[in-house]
Design an enzyme around this catalytic site. Sequence first.
Site, PDB file in Angstrom:
ATOM      1  N   LYS A 126      42.776  -8.441   6.205  1.00 45.63           N
ATOM      2  CA  LYS A 126      41.880  -7.953   5.150  1.00 45.63           C
ATOM      3  C   LYS A 126      42.620  -7.801   3.828  1.00 45.63           C
ATOM      4  O   LYS A 126      42.109  -8.171   2.765  1.00 45.63           O
ATOM      5  CB  LYS A 126      41.227  -6.649   5.590  1.00 45.63           C
ATOM      6  CG  LYS A 126      40.242  -6.858   6.753  1.00 45.63           C
ATOM      7  CD  LYS A 126      39.592  -5.573   7.187  1.00 45.63           C
ATOM      8  CE  LYS A 126      38.521  -5.859   8.236  1.00 45.63           C
ATOM      9  NZ  LYS A 126      39.055  -6.444   9.481  1.00 45.63           N
ATOM     10  N   LYS A 161      35.161  -0.678   5.546  1.00 42.61           N
ATOM     11  CA  LYS A 161      35.689  -1.224   6.791  1.00 42.61           C
ATOM     12  C   LYS A 161      37.112  -0.743   7.025  1.00 42.61           C
ATOM     13  O   LYS A 161      37.864  -0.491   6.077  1.00 42.61           O
ATOM     14  CB  LYS A 161      35.645  -2.755   6.772  1.00 42.61           C
ATOM     15  CG  LYS A 161      36.473  -3.392   5.668  1.00 42.61           C
ATOM     16  CD  LYS A 161      36.398  -4.916   5.673  1.00 42.61           C
ATOM     17  CE  LYS A 161      35.117  -5.438   5.113  1.00 42.61           C
ATOM     18  NZ  LYS A 161      35.141  -6.926   4.931  1.00 42.61           N
ATOM     19  N   ARG A 211      32.752 -19.139   8.228  1.00 46.22           N
ATOM     20  CA  ARG A 211      34.130 -19.315   8.680  1.00 46.22           C
ATOM     21  C   ARG A 211      34.581 -20.719   8.318  1.00 46.22           C
ATOM     22  O   ARG A 211      34.019 -21.709   8.792  1.00 46.22           O
ATOM     23  CB  ARG A 211      34.216 -19.087  10.186  1.00 46.22           C
ATOM     24  CG  ARG A 211      35.509 -19.585  10.856  1.00 46.22           C
ATOM     25  CD  ARG A 211      36.781 -18.945  10.294  1.00 46.22           C
ATOM     26  NE  ARG A 211      36.791 -17.521  10.325  1.00 46.22           N
ATOM     27  CZ  ARG A 211      37.153 -16.796  11.383  1.00 46.22           C
ATOM     28  NH1 ARG A 211      37.517 -17.393  12.516  1.00 46.22           N
ATOM     29  NH2 ARG A 211      37.160 -15.474  11.320  1.00 46.22           N
ATOM     30  N   ARG A 226      27.867 -17.680  10.089  1.00 46.60           N
ATOM     31  CA  ARG A 226      27.477 -16.673  11.085  1.00 46.60           C
ATOM     32  C   ARG A 226      26.436 -15.769  10.428  1.00 46.60           C
ATOM     33  O   ARG A 226      26.754 -14.966   9.556  1.00 46.60           O
ATOM     34  CB  ARG A 226      28.720 -15.913  11.549  1.00 46.60           C
ATOM     35  CG  ARG A 226      29.720 -16.839  12.258  1.00 46.60           C
ATOM     36  CD  ARG A 226      31.112 -16.298  12.293  1.00 46.60           C
ATOM     37  NE  ARG A 226      31.649 -16.101  10.953  1.00 46.60           N
ATOM     38  CZ  ARG A 226      32.824 -15.534  10.711  1.00 46.60           C
ATOM     39  NH1 ARG A 226      33.585 -15.126  11.702  1.00 46.60           N
ATOM     40  NH2 ARG A 226      33.237 -15.380   9.480  1.00 46.60           N
ATOM     41  N   ARG A 234      25.992  -7.322   9.742  1.00 52.28           N
ATOM     42  CA  ARG A 234      27.190  -8.084  10.089  1.00 52.28           C
ATOM     43  C   ARG A 234      26.804  -9.445  10.659  1.00 52.28           C
ATOM     44  O   ARG A 234      25.911  -9.542  11.504  1.00 52.28           O
ATOM     45  CB  ARG A 234      28.032  -7.326  11.115  1.00 52.28           C
ATOM     46  CG  ARG A 234      28.514  -5.975  10.631  1.00 52.28           C
ATOM     47  CD  ARG A 234      29.113  -5.160  11.771  1.00 52.28           C
ATOM     48  NE  ARG A 234      28.125  -4.874  12.800  1.00 52.28           N
ATOM     49  CZ  ARG A 234      28.400  -4.267  13.954  1.00 52.28           C
ATOM     50  NH1 ARG A 234      29.649  -3.899  14.208  1.00 52.28           N
ATOM     51  NH2 ARG A 234      27.451  -4.041  14.844  1.00 52.28           N
ATOM     52  N   ASP A 274      37.081 -16.375   5.727  1.00 47.47           N
ATOM     53  CA  ASP A 274      35.704 -15.875   5.772  1.00 47.47           C
ATOM     54  C   ASP A 274      35.174 -15.764   4.356  1.00 47.47           C
ATOM     55  O   ASP A 274      35.781 -15.082   3.511  1.00 47.47           O
ATOM     56  CB  ASP A 274      35.642 -14.519   6.466  1.00 47.47           C
ATOM     57  CG  ASP A 274      35.919 -14.622   7.959  1.00 47.47           C
ATOM     58  OD1 ASP A 274      35.924 -15.760   8.478  1.00 47.47           O
ATOM     59  OD2 ASP A 274      36.125 -13.582   8.602  1.00 47.47           O
ATOM     60  N   GLU A 282      37.816 -12.169   4.183  1.00 52.83           N
ATOM     61  CA  GLU A 282      38.974 -12.021   5.052  1.00 52.83           C
ATOM     62  C   GLU A 282      39.744 -13.326   5.103  1.00 52.83           C
ATOM     63  O   GLU A 282      39.168 -14.407   4.937  1.00 52.83           O
ATOM     64  CB  GLU A 282      38.574 -11.616   6.487  1.00 52.83           C
ATOM     65  CG  GLU A 282      38.121 -10.186   6.634  1.00 52.83           C
ATOM     66  CD  GLU A 282      38.007  -9.760   8.099  1.00 52.83           C
ATOM     67  OE1 GLU A 282      38.700 -10.352   8.961  1.00 52.83           O
ATOM     68  OE2 GLU A 282      37.227  -8.842   8.376  1.00 52.83           O
ATOM     69  N   ASN A 284      41.891 -14.769   8.011  1.00 54.06           N
ATOM     70  CA  ASN A 284      42.300 -14.545   9.389  1.00 54.06           C
ATOM     71  C   ASN A 284      43.462 -15.465   9.757  1.00 54.06           C
ATOM     72  O   ASN A 284      43.358 -16.685   9.619  1.00 54.06           O
ATOM     73  CB  ASN A 284      41.117 -14.806  10.331  1.00 54.06           C
ATOM     74  CG  ASN A 284      39.986 -13.814  10.098  1.00 54.06           C
ATOM     75  OD1 ASN A 284      39.982 -12.736  10.670  1.00 54.06           O
ATOM     76  ND2 ASN A 284      39.036 -14.184   9.254  1.00 54.06           N
TER      77      ASN A 284
END
Length: 319
Positions: A126, A161, A211, A226, A234, A274, A282, A284
């Site tokens: 993050k 978050k 993603r 997503r 979410r 993301d 994000e 990842n």
Amino acid sequence: MKNILFVADPLDHFKIYKDTTFSMMREAQRRGYRIAACLPQDIQWKSGGVVTATVQQITLTGDAKDWYRIDITEAKALKDFDAVLMRKDPPFDAEYIYATHLLEQAEREGAHVVNKPRALRDHPEKLAIMEFPQFVTPTLVTRSAQAVRDFHAEHGDIILKPLDGMGGMGIFRVKQDALNLGSIVETLNKDGAETIMVQRFVPEISQGDKRILIIAGEPAPFVLARIPQGTEVRGNLAAGGKGVAQPLTPRNREIAETVGRALAPRGLLLIGLDVIGDSVTEINVTSPTCFQEITEQTGFDVPAMFIDALEATLRQQGR
């Protein structure tokens, strides 16, 4: 025959119909690699010796239920594998950091570790977005409850978050009415003991949290959007989001290439970016997923793209 070690979660926990690590294993075995697996806690370093692990040499069976067979369990030096893939899921806690230190020592002994252990430590998923403010919605990282209240007063509709969550865990939305803001902050930052992230809400989440997979600095040509379902904010698949593969847009490519050019040279062979709207939420790097969903929906072979990139790095090192 080349040997590849996957440092991952327990094999019996894999959901192989969607698991990205499984898809990597399957593609590697298809190319003739010998597959081994271990848990982070199986790695050890004894003074005067090299970093070793108790590993399971496995064969993938092709059976949906009993999907692997253990051929042998043995202690082996990590440097004796052609590649070591660190695929342990978060949390990014102290034990994860200790594992990266052991893996970094294995690198000094000659192991090829992906993603690079130092890069894993240096890019918490993050916080890593803050290096790219041009692509980030207004964001605050803080322990201060007052700073969160001030941020909410400025932006009105916000997302809060924890820094160490995954799969959408612990994400809250607070709208203009500030309902339960104080309680949410207390829950997440534990009365100032833990740092949290606060961001202005990005309404484009209704079109999906995309993603984008970046492999060796190059984005895959398809993304997985997503999309939140029902009243859920979410989009994470683990939180019930629906995954819809889509072509990479020119704007997505611009963002991904900028991030990839900066981060791939640091030893991040695989990145899961993301993006909501035009905002990176994000970066990842621990165990990016979505290989199988993109491949099944588009026909583009993401595991093959990844193993191609891995083999290219091995050739560069003369392996």
